[in-house]
Design a protein around this motif. Structure first.
Motif, PDB file in Angstrom:
ATOM      1  N   UNK A 232      13.516  -2.578   2.425  1.00 26.10           N
ATOM      2  CA  UNK A 232      13.474  -3.689   1.482  1.00 26.10           C
ATOM      3  C   UNK A 232      13.223  -3.207   0.063  1.00 26.10           C
ATOM      4  N   UNK A 233      12.328  -2.231  -0.074  1.00 27.01           N
ATOM      5  CA  UNK A 233      11.989  -1.719  -1.397  1.00 27.01           C
ATOM      6  C   UNK A 233      11.272  -0.390  -1.257  1.00 27.01           C
ATOM      7  N   UNK A 234      11.389   0.422  -2.281  1.00 22.57           N
ATOM      8  CA  UNK A 234      10.633   1.672  -2.365  1.00 22.57           C
ATOM      9  C   UNK A 234       9.597   1.496  -3.460  1.00 22.57           C
ATOM     10  N   UNK A 235       8.340   1.577  -3.075  1.00 28.01           N
ATOM     11  CA  UNK A 235       7.256   1.183  -3.960  1.00 28.01           C
ATOM     12  C   UNK A 235       6.219   2.299  -4.070  1.00 28.01           C
ATOM     13  N   UNK A 236       5.106   1.985  -4.736  1.00 26.60           N
ATOM     14  CA  UNK A 236       3.956   2.871  -4.796  1.00 26.60           C
ATOM     15  C   UNK A 236       2.732   2.090  -4.336  1.00 26.60           C
ATOM     16  N   UNK A 237       1.971   2.664  -3.430  1.00 30.68           N
ATOM     17  CA  UNK A 237       0.802   1.987  -2.877  1.00 30.68           C
ATOM     18  C   UNK A 237      -0.243   1.784  -3.959  1.00 30.68           C
ATOM     19  N   UNK A 238      -0.697   0.548  -4.101  1.00 27.36           N
ATOM     20  CA  UNK A 238      -1.682   0.161  -5.110  1.00 27.36           C
ATOM     21  C   UNK A 238      -1.258   0.596  -6.504  1.00 27.36           C
ATOM     22  N   UNK A 239       0.084   0.603  -6.718  1.00 24.63           N
ATOM     23  CA  UNK A 239       0.683   0.957  -8.017  1.00 24.63           C
ATOM     24  C   UNK A 239       0.353   2.372  -8.476  1.00 24.63           C
ATOM     25  N   UNK A 240       0.032   3.267  -7.534  1.00 26.97           N
ATOM     26  CA  UNK A 240      -0.249   4.660  -7.880  1.00 26.97           C
ATOM     27  C   UNK A 240       0.998   5.498  -7.627  1.00 26.97           C
ATOM     28  N   UNK A 244       3.802   7.202  -2.957  1.00 25.75           N
ATOM     29  CA  UNK A 244       5.041   6.470  -2.645  1.00 25.75           C
ATOM     30  C   UNK A 244       5.023   5.893  -1.228  1.00 25.75           C
ATOM     31  N   UNK A 245       5.480   4.656  -1.101  1.00 25.43           N
ATOM     32  CA  UNK A 245       5.603   3.997   0.198  1.00 25.43           C
ATOM     33  C   UNK A 245       6.924   3.246   0.229  1.00 25.43           C
ATOM     34  N   UNK A 246       7.356   2.893   1.426  1.00 23.37           N
ATOM     35  CA  UNK A 246       8.589   2.123   1.601  1.00 23.37           C
ATOM     36  C   UNK A 246       8.271   0.835   2.341  1.00 23.37           C
ATOM     37  N   UNK A 247       8.763  -0.262   1.803  1.00 19.65           N
ATOM     38  CA  UNK A 247       8.623  -1.560   2.467  1.00 19.65           C
ATOM     39  C   UNK A 247       9.860  -1.773   3.335  1.00 19.65           C
ATOM     40  N   UNK A 248       9.653  -2.016   4.629  1.00 19.48           N
ATOM     41  CA  UNK A 248      10.769  -2.130   5.559  1.00 19.48           C
ATOM     42  C   UNK A 248      10.583  -3.323   6.493  1.00 19.48           C
ATOM     43  N   UNK A 314      -6.140   3.858   1.664  1.00 16.17           N
ATOM     44  CA  UNK A 314      -6.060   2.606   2.431  1.00 16.17           C
ATOM     45  C   UNK A 314      -7.269   2.390   3.331  1.00 16.17           C
ATOM     46  N   UNK A 315      -8.249   3.281   3.241  1.00 13.52           N
ATOM     47  CA  UNK A 315      -9.426   3.177   4.105  1.00 13.52           C
ATOM     48  C   UNK A 315     -10.123   1.836   3.871  1.00 13.52           C
ATOM     49  N   UNK A 316     -10.423   1.148   4.955  1.00 12.35           N
ATOM     50  CA  UNK A 316     -11.086  -0.149   4.849  1.00 12.35           C
ATOM     51  C   UNK A 316     -10.140  -1.319   4.683  1.00 12.35           C
ATOM     52  N   UNK A 317      -8.831  -1.057   4.566  1.00  8.75           N
ATOM     53  CA  UNK A 317      -7.853  -2.140   4.458  1.00  8.75           C
ATOM     54  C   UNK A 317      -7.191  -2.357   5.818  1.00  8.75           C
ATOM     55  N   UNK A 318      -6.523  -3.494   5.965  1.00  8.40           N
ATOM     56  CA  UNK A 318      -5.828  -3.797   7.213  1.00  8.40           C
ATOM     57  C   UNK A 318      -4.549  -2.975   7.328  1.00  8.40           C
ATOM     58  N   UNK A 319      -4.154  -2.670   8.542  1.00 12.39           N
ATOM     59  CA  UNK A 319      -2.898  -1.977   8.769  1.00 12.39           C
ATOM     60  C   UNK A 319      -1.757  -2.797   8.170  1.00 12.39           C
ATOM     61  N   UNK A 320      -0.835  -2.114   7.498  1.00  6.39           N
ATOM     62  CA  UNK A 320       0.225  -2.803   6.757  1.00  6.39           C
ATOM     63  C   UNK A 320       1.442  -3.079   7.641  1.00  6.39           C
ATOM     64  N   UNK A 321       1.254  -3.949   8.632  1.00  7.95           N
ATOM     65  CA  UNK A 321       2.361  -4.405   9.468  1.00  7.95           C
ATOM     66  C   UNK A 321       2.119  -5.876   9.798  1.00  7.95           C
ATOM     67  N   UNK A 322       3.173  -6.673   9.700  1.00  6.75           N
ATOM     68  CA  UNK A 322       3.052  -8.124   9.816  1.00  6.75           C
ATOM     69  C   UNK A 322       4.242  -8.665  10.596  1.00  6.75           C
ATOM     70  N   UNK A 323       3.971  -9.469  11.628  1.00  5.95           N
ATOM     71  CA  UNK A 323       5.041 -10.116  12.401  1.00  5.95           C
ATOM     72  C   UNK A 323       5.620 -11.246  11.550  1.00  5.95           C
ATOM     73  N   UNK A 340       9.051 -18.228   9.910  1.00  9.34           N
ATOM     74  CA  UNK A 340       8.775 -17.017   9.119  1.00  9.34           C
ATOM     75  C   UNK A 340       7.442 -17.154   8.411  1.00  9.34           C
ATOM     76  N   UNK A 341       6.902 -16.007   8.033  1.00 12.02           N
ATOM     77  CA  UNK A 341       5.606 -15.939   7.381  1.00 12.02           C
ATOM     78  C   UNK A 341       5.576 -14.692   6.512  1.00 12.02           C
ATOM     79  N   UNK A 342       5.024 -14.792   5.316  1.00 15.84           N
ATOM     80  CA  UNK A 342       4.982 -13.660   4.408  1.00 15.84           C
ATOM     81  C   UNK A 342       3.714 -12.827   4.617  1.00 15.84           C
ATOM     82  N   UNK A 343       3.826 -11.501   4.492  1.00 19.99           N
ATOM     83  CA  UNK A 343       2.637 -10.654   4.657  1.00 19.99           C
ATOM     84  C   UNK A 343       1.710 -10.747   3.456  1.00 19.99           C
ATOM     85  N   UNK A 344       0.475 -10.324   3.633  1.00 19.14           N
ATOM     86  CA  UNK A 344      -0.507 -10.348   2.542  1.00 19.14           C
ATOM     87  C   UNK A 344      -0.472  -9.083   1.708  1.00 19.14           C
ATOM     88  N   UNK A 345       0.200  -8.034   2.200  1.00 18.78           N
ATOM     89  CA  UNK A 345       0.228  -6.745   1.472  1.00 18.78           C
ATOM     90  C   UNK A 345       1.496  -6.625   0.639  1.00 18.78           C
TER      91      UNK A 345
END
Length: 345
Positions: A232-240, A244-248, A314-323, A340-345
């Motif tokens: 879906x997008x190639x991003x940066x985690x917490x804008x750092x 680099x992370x990928x949203x899929x 990402x320590x202390x945050x929820x796993x970044x996967x959403x049904x 459908x439902x949008x993720x919080x991350x």
């Protein structure tokens, strides 16, 4: 089914595929490394495996006891009719309790249906359960409100007539825009009760294990497992920029236990904040693939340094996967439904 899906793969897509020991045997030096590892693995006894299993189960039980308590008012309802209710599960709560007295989504949904008086025809909360999400996963869950709905939903899941898509963040930038991850899975006797990519070598070790000691589940044959991914997008985690992370979106075509987590790890791009299959997790690293095999099958894989940095960030945050979405025919009326439902991350 697998052939039909494979025909979707075009120029800007990829197929990551390994069946049993084929990948490790591509190069002689890789084969030597795998054979040496196999010799060591043969020495693991059934008693040692069971000891590891009991130790890990104790850790998992302790984690389950941190399940977030939900009230009926906390339940976010996406859809409800006389036979089913679809809700949006938050991360950090068990779908069903693993032991008596633990808070769960199922209990909260049951209480909500009881209080509303809107057609609940089941006596216990566990009768409503037709599928579940892991404690760390958020997203859409369907519950049945009648015995007809239970039977209908169970049939739909059993015959794979339900389509579910997940949205996730994975470590690194995935090069191809979409593709298939086609890797068979098995129970991991080195890291029970978790899963790993199956190989001939690892399957062979199971032949000498006593099912009375290690249990029949561990000795099950490997299962073909296929996941389709779409970037879906190639991003940066917490804008750092250094993270680099990928949203899929991920579509589990075969629906195996922990399939998405293992496939992403074996693909070289573990799910962000996955403390089991990600960097330093309790399961086998890289979904069970050795480093050399991983580099051959996933040359764009996230480096260990990046995975470690993301694990720290990402320590202390929820796993970044959403049904994110679910589509099926209504188990009683036959109506086509999609939510459908949008993720919080």
């Amino acid at each position: 089914l697998l052939w039909a899906v494979s025909t979707l793969i075009h120029d800007n897509e990829s197929v990551v595929s390994a069946f049993t020991s084929r990948i490790p045997h591509q190069h002689s030096h890789t084969r030597r490394r795998t054979t040496e590892l196999f010799v060591l693995q043969e020495k693991i006894t059934a008693e040692e495996i069971n000891s590891r299993l009991q130790s890990q189960l104790a850790k998992l039980r302790e984690k389950d006891r941190a399940s977030t308590a939900l009230s009926a008012e906390d339940v976010e309802v996406i859809h409800e009719d006389d036979d089913i209710i679809v809700v949006n599960k938050p991360a950090g709560v068990l779908s069903v309790p693993s032991e008596a007295g633990l808070p769960s989504l199922a209990q909260a949904v049951f209480e909500k249906c009881q209080y509303s008086g809107n057609g609940l025809r089941l006596a216990k909360f566990d009768q409503m359960v037709v599928h579940r999400l892991g404690m760390d996963t958020s997203g859409l869950v369907v519950f049945a409100k009648s015995i007809d709905a239970v039977r209908g939903m169970n049939s739909l899941f059993r015959t794979r007539q339900i389509t579910r898509q997940y949205e996730c963040l994975v470590a690194g930038h995935v090069e191809k825009d979409q593709g298939l991850i086609n890797l068979p899975l098995m129970r991991d006797y080195e890291h029970p009760p978790f899963m790993r990519v199956s190989t001939d070598e690892h399957q062979s070790v199971l032949a000498d294990l006593d099912p009375a000691v290690v249990g029949k589940k561990l000795l099950e044959a490997e299962k073909a497992s296929v996941t389709h991914y779409q970037v879906l997008a190639r991003e940066c985690f917490q804008d750092q920029e250094a993270l680099p992370v990928t949203r899929m979106t991920l579509t589990s075509i075969t629906g195996r236990t922990h399939q998405l987590n293992v496939h992403c790890a074996a693909f070289g791009h573990p799910i962000v904040a996955d403390t089991t299959y990600g960097f330093g997790g309790d399961a086998a690293a890289n979904g069970g693939l050795d480093e050399e095999t991983l580099r051959q099958t996933a040359p764009d894989c996230a480096s260990d340094d990046l995975q470690k940095a993301l694990a720290e960030a990402s320590k202390g945050t929820n796993m970044c996967v959403h049904a994110k979405s679910i589509r099926f025919r209504h188990p009683v009326t036959g109506e086509e439904l999609e939510f459908s439902s949008e993720p919080s991350f």
